[in-house]
Design a protein around this motif. Structure first.
Motif, PDB file in Angstrom:
ATOM      1  N   ASN A 162       0.834  -1.213   0.000  1.00 19.21           N
ATOM      2  CA  ASN A 162       0.000   0.000   0.000  1.00 19.21           C
ATOM      3  C   ASN A 162       0.868   1.263   0.000  1.00 19.21           C
ATOM      4  OD1 ASN A 162       0.677   0.600   2.715  1.00 19.21           O
ATOM      5  ND2 ASN A 162      -0.887  -0.828   3.425  1.00 19.21           N
ATOM      6  N   PHE A 163       0.203   2.359  -0.314  1.00 18.65           N
ATOM      7  CA  PHE A 163       0.922   3.635  -0.429  1.00 18.65           C
ATOM      8  C   PHE A 163       1.621   3.991   0.878  1.00 18.65           C
ATOM      9  CE2 PHE A 163      -2.487   4.436  -3.683  1.00 18.65           C
ATOM     10  CZ  PHE A 163      -1.634   4.367  -4.768  1.00 18.65           C
ATOM     11  N   TYR A 164       0.898   3.762   1.986  1.00 21.10           N
ATOM     12  CA  TYR A 164       1.467   4.142   3.278  1.00 21.10           C
ATOM     13  C   TYR A 164       2.834   3.479   3.478  1.00 21.10           C
ATOM     14  CZ  TYR A 164       2.379   4.757   8.177  1.00 21.10           C
ATOM     15  OH  TYR A 164       2.997   5.088   9.345  1.00 21.10           O
ATOM     16  N   ASP A 165       2.878   2.161   3.266  1.00 20.61           N
ATOM     17  CA  ASP A 165       4.118   1.417   3.531  1.00 20.61           C
ATOM     18  C   ASP A 165       5.248   1.853   2.602  1.00 20.61           C
ATOM     19  OD1 ASP A 165       2.948   0.065   5.575  1.00 20.61           O
ATOM     20  OD2 ASP A 165       2.429  -1.711   4.387  1.00 20.61           O
ATOM     21  N   LYS A 166       4.902   2.042   1.341  1.00 19.62           N
ATOM     22  CA  LYS A 166       5.945   2.434   0.377  1.00 19.62           C
ATOM     23  C   LYS A 166       6.580   3.764   0.784  1.00 19.62           C
ATOM     24  CE  LYS A 166       3.745   0.180  -3.574  1.00 19.62           C
ATOM     25  NZ  LYS A 166       4.636  -0.352  -4.625  1.00 19.62           N
ATOM     26  N   THR A 194      -0.532  10.310   0.668  1.00 20.10           N
ATOM     27  CA  THR A 194       0.415  10.319   1.775  1.00 20.10           C
ATOM     28  C   THR A 194      -0.404  10.525   3.048  1.00 20.10           C
ATOM     29  OG1 THR A 194       0.765  12.697   1.690  1.00 20.10           O
ATOM     30  CG2 THR A 194       2.287  11.344   0.425  1.00 20.10           C
ATOM     31  N   TYR A 195       0.159  10.133   4.154  1.00 17.26           N
ATOM     32  CA  TYR A 195      -0.562  10.196   5.423  1.00 17.26           C
ATOM     33  C   TYR A 195       0.096  11.207   6.349  1.00 17.26           C
ATOM     34  CZ  TYR A 195      -3.093   6.113   3.800  1.00 17.26           C
ATOM     35  OH  TYR A 195      -3.895   5.287   3.069  1.00 17.26           O
ATOM     36  N   ASP A 196      -0.638  11.556   7.405  1.00 14.89           N
ATOM     37  CA  ASP A 196      -0.119  12.517   8.382  1.00 14.89           C
ATOM     38  C   ASP A 196       1.296  12.134   8.794  1.00 14.89           C
ATOM     39  OD1 ASP A 196      -2.358  13.984   8.350  1.00 14.89           O
ATOM     40  OD2 ASP A 196      -3.120  13.343  10.314  1.00 14.89           O
ATOM     41  N   GLY A 197       2.168  13.094   8.785  1.00 17.53           N
ATOM     42  CA  GLY A 197       3.540  12.837   9.220  1.00 17.53           C
ATOM     43  C   GLY A 197       4.466  12.438   8.082  1.00 17.53           C
ATOM     44  N   GLN A 198       3.897  12.078   6.925  1.00 17.94           N
ATOM     45  CA  GLN A 198       4.754  11.702   5.785  1.00 17.94           C
ATOM     46  C   GLN A 198       5.030  12.971   4.974  1.00 17.94           C
ATOM     47  OE1 GLN A 198       2.453   8.416   4.026  1.00 17.94           O
ATOM     48  NE2 GLN A 198       3.742   6.964   5.134  1.00 17.94           N
ATOM     49  N   ASN A 199       5.893  13.804   5.536  1.00 17.55           N
ATOM     50  CA  ASN A 199       6.040  15.165   5.003  1.00 17.55           C
ATOM     51  C   ASN A 199       7.083  15.310   3.905  1.00 17.55           C
ATOM     52  OD1 ASN A 199       4.022  16.139   6.644  1.00 17.55           O
ATOM     53  ND2 ASN A 199       5.424  16.418   8.371  1.00 17.55           N
ATOM     54  N   ILE A 200       6.944  14.482   2.867  1.00 16.35           N
ATOM     55  CA  ILE A 200       7.813  14.705   1.706  1.00 16.35           C
ATOM     56  C   ILE A 200       6.918  14.874   0.485  1.00 16.35           C
ATOM     57  CG2 ILE A 200       9.951  13.617   2.490  1.00 16.35           C
ATOM     58  CD1 ILE A 200       9.086  11.034   1.145  1.00 16.35           C
ATOM     59  N   PRO A 201       7.337  15.715  -0.488  1.00 10.58           N
ATOM     60  CA  PRO A 201       6.508  15.874  -1.677  1.00 10.58           C
ATOM     61  C   PRO A 201       6.454  14.550  -2.440  1.00 10.58           C
ATOM     62  CG  PRO A 201       8.634  16.973  -1.977  1.00 10.58           C
ATOM     63  CD  PRO A 201       8.577  16.508  -0.553  1.00 10.58           C
ATOM     64  N   ALA A 202       5.236  14.164  -2.846  1.00 12.56           N
ATOM     65  CA  ALA A 202       5.066  12.891  -3.548  1.00 12.56           C
ATOM     66  C   ALA A 202       4.188  13.125  -4.765  1.00 12.56           C
ATOM     67  CB  ALA A 202       4.430  11.857  -2.618  1.00 12.56           C
ATOM     68  N   VAL A 203       4.642  12.644  -5.916  1.00 14.73           N
ATOM     69  CA  VAL A 203       3.881  12.857  -7.153  1.00 14.73           C
ATOM     70  C   VAL A 203       3.736  11.549  -7.926  1.00 14.73           C
ATOM     71  CG1 VAL A 203       4.620  15.277  -7.365  1.00 14.73           C
ATOM     72  CG2 VAL A 203       5.924  13.469  -8.536  1.00 14.73           C
ATOM     73  N   ALA A 204       2.704  11.522  -8.787  1.00 20.62           N
ATOM     74  CA  ALA A 204       2.403  10.335  -9.582  1.00 20.62           C
ATOM     75  C   ALA A 204       2.603  10.630 -11.063  1.00 20.62           C
ATOM     76  CB  ALA A 204       0.957   9.918  -9.332  1.00 20.62           C
ATOM     77  N   ILE A 205       3.177   9.645 -11.773  1.00 18.76           N
ATOM     78  CA  ILE A 205       3.317   9.744 -13.233  1.00 18.76           C
ATOM     79  C   ILE A 205       2.819   8.435 -13.857  1.00 18.76           C
ATOM     80  CG2 ILE A 205       5.273  11.359 -13.092  1.00 18.76           C
ATOM     81  CD1 ILE A 205       7.155   9.012 -13.739  1.00 18.76           C
ATOM     82  N   THR A 206       2.703   8.404 -15.186  1.00 18.83           N
ATOM     83  CA  THR A 206       2.182   7.189 -15.832  1.00 18.83           C
ATOM     84  C   THR A 206       3.230   6.072 -15.798  1.00 18.83           C
ATOM     85  OG1 THR A 206       3.026   7.749 -18.020  1.00 18.83           O
ATOM     86  CG2 THR A 206       0.810   8.565 -17.461  1.00 18.83           C
ATOM     87  N   ARG A 207       2.755   4.868 -16.066  1.00 18.87           N
ATOM     88  CA  ARG A 207       3.664   3.711 -16.065  1.00 18.87           C
ATOM     89  C   ARG A 207       4.712   3.829 -17.183  1.00 18.87           C
ATOM     90  NH1 ARG A 207       4.093  -0.938 -13.736  1.00 18.87           N
ATOM     91  NH2 ARG A 207       5.144  -2.637 -14.814  1.00 18.87           N
ATOM     92  N   GLU A 208       4.255   4.212 -18.383  1.00 21.71           N
ATOM     93  CA  GLU A 208       5.172   4.293 -19.525  1.00 21.71           C
ATOM     94  C   GLU A 208       6.323   5.251 -19.220  1.00 21.71           C
ATOM     95  OE1 GLU A 208       1.704   4.984 -19.857  1.00 21.71           O
ATOM     96  OE2 GLU A 208       1.593   2.800 -20.020  1.00 21.71           O
ATOM     97  N   GLU A 209       5.954   6.413 -18.700  1.00 17.76           N
ATOM     98  CA  GLU A 209       6.987   7.404 -18.420  1.00 17.76           C
ATOM     99  C   GLU A 209       7.903   6.958 -17.279  1.00 17.76           C
ATOM    100  OE1 GLU A 209       4.578  11.141 -20.294  1.00 17.76           O
ATOM    101  OE2 GLU A 209       4.134  10.446 -18.275  1.00 17.76           O
ATOM    102  N   GLY A 210       7.326   6.247 -16.347  1.00 15.51           N
ATOM    103  CA  GLY A 210       8.121   5.731 -15.237  1.00 15.51           C
ATOM    104  C   GLY A 210       9.139   4.715 -15.716  1.00 15.51           C
ATOM    105  N   LEU A 211       8.683   3.815 -16.603  1.00 14.47           N
ATOM    106  CA  LEU A 211       9.594   2.782 -17.104  1.00 14.47           C
ATOM    107  C   LEU A 211      10.724   3.405 -17.927  1.00 14.47           C
ATOM    108  CD1 LEU A 211       7.038  -0.067 -17.963  1.00 14.47           C
ATOM    109  CD2 LEU A 211       8.638   0.053 -16.029  1.00 14.47           C
TER     110      LEU A 211
END
Ligand code: BES
Ligand code: ZN
Length: 460
Positions: A162-166, A194-211
């Protein structure tokens, strides 16, 4: 086992059976499968299933999702009924997170703007960080450990965990930002929390661009900038409705009993059974107990935003003083108490253990109709009170009806008999604590007996 001496004194003489499974007392006239005592009748004879049914009908005419106008209308109605019955009534507002406004997010790679779409994770902090980019696979603890992430931006693949663990795994390893690409088979980049206390910027991109980024990292190092700006949750207001009445000061034990339900529904749902039925139960018990002398303060509570994660009940529980918590001897939660198509009544506690509330409910059931079993479940507003150490249980029918959380949770699936049965059992249980002649076990004519009742792990 009860937390304070005053409670222990009153309740042990009243009940004696506490949370242990005692067998049926042979001399107990009440436990014969359906003959209620005179004191039960003071409450149960007054319960009007038609009135409860009408309340469900009225409330379920429109959705009552927390933070919406529909909730506000319901809340005003509930407040007006409590006031009509003579209770001091309060609307307790609290903040609720609504839709995520993703703001503007961007990524640059070695000084060049990333061409794909970038979307902030819900809950991401607004921040800009620049650091080396490092691929950590799915973000498992082993992958993260191998990557030496201190001071770096983590590139993560969505899926499996899950997102939290990652996020927590990379955060714990010292990462300063996150870019996550979509999982196999999924398109787009609209995902992530992201959850309370996870204070880093987090962004999402597509799978193709990620690969593509993964490939690029195989041949070169990348200095990346991840930036989230102007992102925030829409702030909504939801309400709890709180009605209370102190007993006559000469007769006041100082104890408090709570009866709760949640008035919010799921998005777009009429929520007739979930949980207009419970609200109808709370209002009906408020109506009849308003005119019944007691030695105990009874609080009638309807919570907002239960469907958003028990937000209202957690908020209310957090506003109780230590003294109030210590004086509260029981919390009865009615949630989904009127479905024609659900199974039998059951009492759920978060830890699957008996407590004062289930003891009283089982005994009242035995006197009125039949003994009620108990089981283990959270998932409703009894949880925050249980967490404070207050004996608490959820009264519900199980297995659930097929209409649960659907647009078909409507008045035509509501049973007056079910509403009546639960209101009687909860009403008689509450009155057992609140009536003036308790402790009463010594008085054979009014003594309720302990009953044997079983753990039941029937499916929901
Ligand atoms: N009335 C339900 C509780 C429930 C659902 C009890 C199913 C037993 C079986 C409640 O309104 C609800 O849906 N709760 C949420 C939990 C909450 C933390 C969002 C749920 O169970 O999904
Ligand atoms: Zn519910």
């Amino acid at each position: 086992m009860y937390r304070n001496k005053a409670i222990a004194a009153v309740l042990s003489t009243t009940l004696l059976f506490g949370s242990g499974a005692l067998s049926v007392a042979a001399e107990n006239p009440g436990n014969n499968g359906g003959s209620s005592h005179a004191f039960d009748n003071k409450v149960i004879k007054k319960i009007d299933a038609d009135a409860m049914y009408n309340t469900v009908d009225l409330l379920s005419k429109q959705p009552r999702e927390a933070g919406t106008e529909g909730e506000k209308i319901a809340v005003e109605y509930i407040k007006s009924k409590f006031e009509e019955y003579g209770y001091e009534t309060e609307l307790q507002p609290f903040k609720l997170e609504g839709e995520w406004n993703a703001g503007t997010s961007s990524v640059t790679l070695n000084g060049t703007a990333f061409s794909g779409d970038v979307r902030s994770f819900s809950g991401s902090v607004n921040k800009s960080v620049t650091a080396p980019l490092e691929f950590v696979g799915l973000g498992s603890p082993t992958e993260v450990e191998a990557a030496e992430l201190e001071g770096k931006i983590a590139l993560i693949e969505r899926g499996v965990f899950n997102f939290y663990d990652k996020i927590q795994n990379v955060l714990d390893a010292g990462a300063v930002g996150v870019i996550m690409f979509n999982r196999e088979g999924a398109s787009g980049n609209n995902f992530g929390y992201t959850y309370d206390g996870q204070n880093i910027p987090a962004v999402a991109i597509t799978r193709e661009e990620g690969l593509e980024l993964v490939d690029q990292l195989n041949t070169e190092t990348i200095e990346a900038t991840v930036s989230v700006e102007g992102a925030s949750y829409e702030m909504l207001t939801s309400y709890n409705v709180i009605a209370k009445m102190k007993p006559n000061p000469n007769k006041d034990t100082g104890q408090i009993v709570m009866i709760g339900a949640h008035h919010d529904s799921v998005h777009g749902g009429p929520g007739a059974n979930d949980d207009a039925s419970g609200v109808a139960g709370v209002l009906e018990l408020a109506r009849i107990l308003a005119k019944t002398p007691t030695d105990t303060e009874i609080r009638f509570l309807t919570f907002g935003a239960e469907e958003k994660g028990l937000v209202g009940s957690y908020h209310y529980a957090s506003t109780l003083t230590e003294e109030e918590v210590n004086n509260t001897v029981a919390h009865f939660q009615m949630d989904m108490i009127g479905s024609k198509d659900a199974g039998d009544l059951i009492m759920f506690t978060p830890d699957g253990e008996k407590n004062l509330v289930t003891d009283l409910g089982a005994a009242a059931g035995a006197r009125i109709s039949e003994v009620v079993d108990y089981g283990e479940l959270g998932r409703s507003d009894h949880v925050p009170f249980y967490n404070l150490g207050i004996p608490a249980a959820l009264f519900i029918h199980a297995p659930l009806e097929p209409w649960y959380h659907t647009p078909e949770d409507t008045i035509d699936h509501i049973s007056k008999e079910k509403l009546q049965q639960v209101a009687e059992i909860v009403g008689a249980s509450v009155y057992q604590i609140a009536r003036k002649d308790t402790p009463a076990l010594q008085n054979a004519r009014v003594a309720p007996g302990p009953v044997d009742y079983d753990y039941d792990d029937r499916p929901l």
